[in-house]
Scaffold this active site. Structure first.
Site, PDB file in Angstrom:
ATOM      1  CG  HIS A  47     -21.824  35.156  15.440  1.00 22.57           C
ATOM      2  ND1 HIS A  47     -22.311  36.094  16.338  1.00 22.57           N
ATOM      3  CD2 HIS A  47     -21.531  35.881  14.318  1.00 22.57           C
ATOM      4  CE1 HIS A  47     -22.340  37.340  15.947  1.00 22.57           C
ATOM      5  NE2 HIS A  47     -21.985  36.974  14.568  1.00 22.57           N
ATOM      6  CG  ASN A  82     -24.176  40.350  14.541  1.00 22.39           C
ATOM      7  OD1 ASN A  82     -23.457  40.029  15.819  1.00 22.39           O
ATOM      8  ND2 ASN A  82     -23.650  40.216  13.484  1.00 22.39           N
ATOM      9  CB  CYS A 130     -18.883  37.991  15.782  1.00 25.78           C
ATOM     10  SG  CYS A 130     -19.653  39.727  15.131  1.00 25.78           S
TER      11      CYS A 130
HETATM   12  O1  UT7 Z   1     -21.138  39.383  12.525  1.00 25.73           O
HETATM   13  C1  UT7 Z   1     -20.778  39.721  11.168  1.00 25.73           C
HETATM   14  C2  UT7 Z   1     -21.770  40.805  10.531  1.00 25.73           C
HETATM   15  N1  UT7 Z   1     -22.354  40.381   9.065  1.00 25.73           N
HETATM   16  C3  UT7 Z   1     -22.985  39.451   8.706  1.00 25.73           C
HETATM   17  O2  UT7 Z   1     -23.282  38.690   9.172  1.00 25.73           O
HETATM   18  C4  UT7 Z   1     -23.667  39.913   7.392  1.00 25.73           C
HETATM   19  C5  UT7 Z   1     -23.743  38.587   6.478  1.00 25.73           C
HETATM   20  N2  UT7 Z   1     -24.605  38.808   5.279  1.00 25.73           N
HETATM   21  C6  UT7 Z   1     -25.887  39.287   5.556  1.00 25.73           C
HETATM   22  O3  UT7 Z   1     -26.490  38.823   6.686  1.00 25.73           O
HETATM   23  C7  UT7 Z   1     -26.906  39.488   4.291  1.00 25.73           C
HETATM   24  O4  UT7 Z   1     -25.858  39.477   3.196  1.00 25.73           O
HETATM   25  C8  UT7 Z   1     -27.521  40.882   4.334  1.00 25.73           C
HETATM   26  C9  UT7 Z   1     -28.733  40.730   5.559  1.00 25.73           C
HETATM   27  C10 UT7 Z   1     -26.432  42.146   5.058  1.00 25.73           C
HETATM   28  C11 UT7 Z   1     -28.055  41.451   3.179  1.00 25.73           C
HETATM   29  O5  UT7 Z   1     -28.909  40.342   2.578  1.00 25.73           O
HETATM   30  P1  UT7 Z   1     -28.865  40.222   1.238  1.00 25.73           P
HETATM   31  O6  UT7 Z   1     -29.864  39.068   0.902  1.00 25.73           O
HETATM   32  O7  UT7 Z   1     -27.378  39.274   0.938  1.00 25.73           O
HETATM   33  O8  UT7 Z   1     -29.339  41.221   0.382  1.00 25.73           O
HETATM   34  P2  UT7 Z   1     -28.798  42.048  -1.031  1.00 25.73           P
HETATM   35  O9  UT7 Z   1     -27.433  42.404  -0.629  1.00 25.73           O
HETATM   36  O10 UT7 Z   1     -28.799  40.771  -1.815  1.00 25.73           O
HETATM   37  O11 UT7 Z   1     -29.919  42.961  -1.075  1.00 25.73           O
HETATM   38  C12 UT7 Z   1     -29.352  44.357  -1.252  1.00 25.73           C
HETATM   39  C13 UT7 Z   1     -30.382  45.099  -1.416  1.00 25.73           C
HETATM   40  C14 UT7 Z   1     -29.947  46.458  -2.014  1.00 25.73           C
HETATM   41  O12 UT7 Z   1     -30.724  47.026  -3.122  1.00 25.73           O
HETATM   42  P3  UT7 Z   1     -30.793  46.800  -4.353  1.00 25.73           P
HETATM   43  O13 UT7 Z   1     -29.661  47.185  -4.858  1.00 25.73           O
HETATM   44  O14 UT7 Z   1     -30.987  45.258  -4.847  1.00 25.73           O
HETATM   45  O15 UT7 Z   1     -31.987  47.505  -4.964  1.00 25.73           O
HETATM   46  C15 UT7 Z   1     -30.070  47.208  -0.596  1.00 25.73           C
HETATM   47  O16 UT7 Z   1     -30.066  48.612  -0.822  1.00 25.73           O
HETATM   48  O17 UT7 Z   1     -31.219  45.394  -0.388  1.00 25.73           O
HETATM   49  C16 UT7 Z   1     -31.304  46.857  -0.199  1.00 25.73           C
HETATM   50  N3  UT7 Z   1     -31.108  46.829   1.311  1.00 25.73           N
HETATM   51  C17 UT7 Z   1     -32.085  47.195   2.259  1.00 25.73           C
HETATM   52  N4  UT7 Z   1     -33.245  47.402   2.018  1.00 25.73           N
HETATM   53  C18 UT7 Z   1     -34.033  47.703   3.126  1.00 25.73           C
HETATM   54  C19 UT7 Z   1     -29.909  46.776   2.210  1.00 25.73           C
HETATM   55  N5  UT7 Z   1     -30.235  47.134   3.452  1.00 25.73           N
HETATM   56  C20 UT7 Z   1     -31.504  47.447   3.486  1.00 25.73           C
HETATM   57  C21 UT7 Z   1     -32.474  47.551   4.507  1.00 25.73           C
HETATM   58  N6  UT7 Z   1     -33.617  47.662   4.244  1.00 25.73           N
HETATM   59  N7  UT7 Z   1     -32.042  47.444   5.764  1.00 25.73           N
END
Ligand code: UT7
Length: 356
Positions: A283, A313, A143
């Protein structure tokens, strides 16, 4: 004039064609990089969080609270990367008041190209009806590609003045998995463009900083399809070619740190401070990342541009799309200092200072 290979060879070749505007010798180096035109394009089709909840196990509540995204645009079935890029480029040229014959070089930042080879820039040169000017992609730059492209373009203009079309375009919806909820809900399709040149335009590109930490290739990567792990029937069957590996938390941390530091670095380079900034266009990956950058810089919420709620994004398109939209919305006035900042797979980061 020699046509030997080396950094000067493209200049030597284009000088003979007489296309793409004025070319001068290195002795005539210019300090001025004008932003002559802005353009942007998003497809019509809206994909809401509720729509995603019918495809994968997710909710509007999860996506909204974790990312700030409410909806994103997806390309129509008959659209491909080139179509998005061409729409944005045409708007930028129109805004610049120039035609295809005035474009002297084309840079396209994309990780989702029209075809694997040749690059999207070649297709775009032909579609727009430009001359046989240098055209190339910054591929795989995640990005951050568009802002990196600004850095390359200004160096090219300083070396041999010409108008450079810089496009950031992404059609991510077609190339990533629609089964992996961790990534699929984050992205949208779109394109943004600027025309830079050696003349005063709507604004001046004052400076750009850019950096890469190649030890972090693993935190955000789509690794199947290259020579290390070629695309095969087996990978296609398993969906590995669409599997984006992402350490979300590490990317989040790096994004905040690197984007904020890049803003301060470019401000320092142009001898200005955070207090002078009228608008930051970061971004658009996640509203929480944008908020953290806003807090770290100590600017008011209103100073930071946000459209991630509507577009998600859009990768390399995100910054130029935001810049175009901010100007369309009247968020930018003459005299304003605007800062762009981006991060992406690599791990890359970059920031640019633009004086309106
Ligand atoms: O251009 C670069 C692209 N990437 C980024 O910018 C990513 C940067 N990171 C982020 O934006 C965040 O880390 C995310 C949005 C990807 C994730 O947010 P988070 O607050 O870091 O979530 P997490 O990893 O703490 O939570 C993950 C939980 C998992 O469940 P458990 O294991 O805690 O039970 C996932 O299975 O959320 C679950 N999960 C979802 N649940 C519902 C992951 N994706 C989803 C979803 N819907 N789409």
């Amino acid at each position: 004039m020699t046509t030997a290979s080396g950094p000067d060879s493209v200049i030597a070749v284009t000088t003979g064609t007489g296309v793409g505007g004025r070319l001068r010798s290195p002795e005539a180096e210019t300090e001025m990089t004008g932003v002559l035109g802005f353009g942007g394009y998003v497809p019509d089709r809206v994909m809401t969080n509720a729509d995603w909840a019918e495809v994968v196990d997710t909710t509007d509540e999860w996506i909204t609270t974790r990312t700030g995204i409410k909806e994103r645009r997806f390309a129509a079935d008959d659209e491909a990367t080139l179509d998005l890029a061409a729409h944005a480029a045409e708007r930028a040229m129109q805004d610049a008041g120039i035609g295809p014959a005035d474009i002297g070089e084309i840079i396209v930042a994309t990780d989702t190209p029209e075809v694997y080879t040749p690059d999207t820039a070649s297709f775009l040169q032909h579609r727009l009806g430009c001359g046989n000017v240098p055209a190339y992609d910054l591929g795989g730059s995640g990005c951050a590609g568009f802002v990196q492209g600004l850095d390359v373009a200004r160096a090219r203009i300083a070396f041999a003045p010409r108008n450079v079309l810089v496009v950031g375009v992404e059609l991510i919806s077609r190339l990533i998995s629609w089964k992996e909820r961790e990534t699929c809900v984050l992205f949208g399709d779109g394109a943004g463009a600027v025309v830079l040149g050696p003349d005063a335009g709507h604004a001046e590109l004052l400076d750009v900083v850019a950096g890469t930490d190649g030890s972090m290739t693993g935190i955000l990567t789509l690794s199947t399809g290259g020579t290390r792990d070629p695309f095969t029937i087996e990978t296609a069957k398993s969906g590995a070619h669409q599997h984006l590996e992402m350490n979300g938390r590490e990317v989040f941390k790096q994004a905040v740190t690197r984007m904020s530091a890049a803003v301060l670095e470019v401000l320092d380079r142009v001898d200005r401070s955070v207090a002078d900034v009228a608008l930051v266009v970061p971004h658009q990956a996640n509203k929480r990342i944008i908020d953290a950058v806003t807090r770290r810089l100590g600017v008011d919420d209103g100073v930071t541009f946000v459209n991630v709620d509507y577009f998600g994004n859009t990768g390399s398109a995100s910054v130029p799309l935001g810049l175009w939209q901010a100007r369309e919305q009247g968020r930018v006035a003459n005299g304003d200092l605007v800062i762009l900042t981006a991060f992406g797979a690599g791990f890359h980061w970059a920031a640019a200072a633009i004086q309106f």
